[in-house]
Design a protein around this motif. Structure first.
Motif, PDB file in Angstrom:
ATOM      1  N   GLN A   1      43.210  37.623  41.322  1.00  0.00           N
ATOM      2  CA  GLN A   1      44.456  37.022  40.850  1.00  0.00           C
ATOM      3  C   GLN A   1      44.225  36.346  39.495  1.00  0.00           C
TER       4      GLN A   1
ATOM      5  N   GLU B   1      46.445  34.265  36.183  1.00  0.00           N
ATOM      6  CA  GLU B   1      47.680  33.612  35.771  1.00  0.00           C
ATOM      7  C   GLU B   1      48.094  34.189  34.432  1.00  0.00           C
TER       8      GLU B   1
ATOM      9  N   ASN C   1      42.002  31.752  28.905  1.00  0.00           N
ATOM     10  CA  ASN C   1      41.527  30.376  29.092  1.00  0.00           C
ATOM     11  C   ASN C   1      41.440  29.622  27.761  1.00  0.00           C
TER      12      ASN C   1
ATOM     13  N   GLU D   1      38.498  36.556  38.020  1.00  0.00           N
ATOM     14  CA  GLU D   1      39.307  35.837  38.994  1.00  0.00           C
ATOM     15  C   GLU D   1      39.677  34.445  38.478  1.00  0.00           C
ATOM     16  N   GLY D   2      40.966  34.125  38.534  1.00  0.00           N
ATOM     17  CA  GLY D   2      41.436  32.806  38.146  1.00  0.00           C
ATOM     18  C   GLY D   2      41.662  32.589  36.662  1.00  0.00           C
ATOM     19  N   ASP D   3      41.411  33.605  35.831  1.00  0.00           N
ATOM     20  CA  ASP D   3      41.640  33.457  34.389  1.00  0.00           C
ATOM     21  C   ASP D   3      43.112  33.210  34.096  1.00  0.00           C
ATOM     22  N   ARG D   4      43.362  32.530  32.969  1.00  0.00           N
ATOM     23  CA  ARG D   4      44.713  32.312  32.456  1.00  0.00           C
ATOM     24  C   ARG D   4      44.867  33.153  31.191  1.00  0.00           C
TER      25      ARG D   4
END
Length: 74
Positions: free
Chosen positions: A2, A4, A49, A61-64
């Motif tokens: 996932q 963002e 990020n 995973e979890g990157d913006r």
């Protein structure tokens, strides 16, 4: 995994509902742009990020991911 995603200015309509998107491990910025239905030439600036990146950059995973069109003005 996932990530963002926030699309700005004229690309804002492409931001996924809730701001998150499930993508395959090892997906690149270009692959995500294609998945969102955005033409690659319409994206001029990409941040992961908070760091400027390229279409070939790989997401984790979890990157913006922030996507910006060309900005005009004067």
């Amino acid at each position: 995994m996932q990530v963002e995603i926030k699309c700005f200015a004229t690309l804002s309509d492409f931001t996924p509902k809730g701001g998150f998107l499930a993508v395959d491990d090892g997906s690149t910025v270009k692959q995500v742009i294609d998945l969102l239905g955005i033409k690659a030439e319409d994206v001029k600036i990409m941040f992961i990020n908070g760091k400027h990146e390229s279409l070939a950059s790989v997401l984790k995973e979890g990157d913006r991911l922030g996507l910006f069109p060309a900005v005009g003005g004067g």
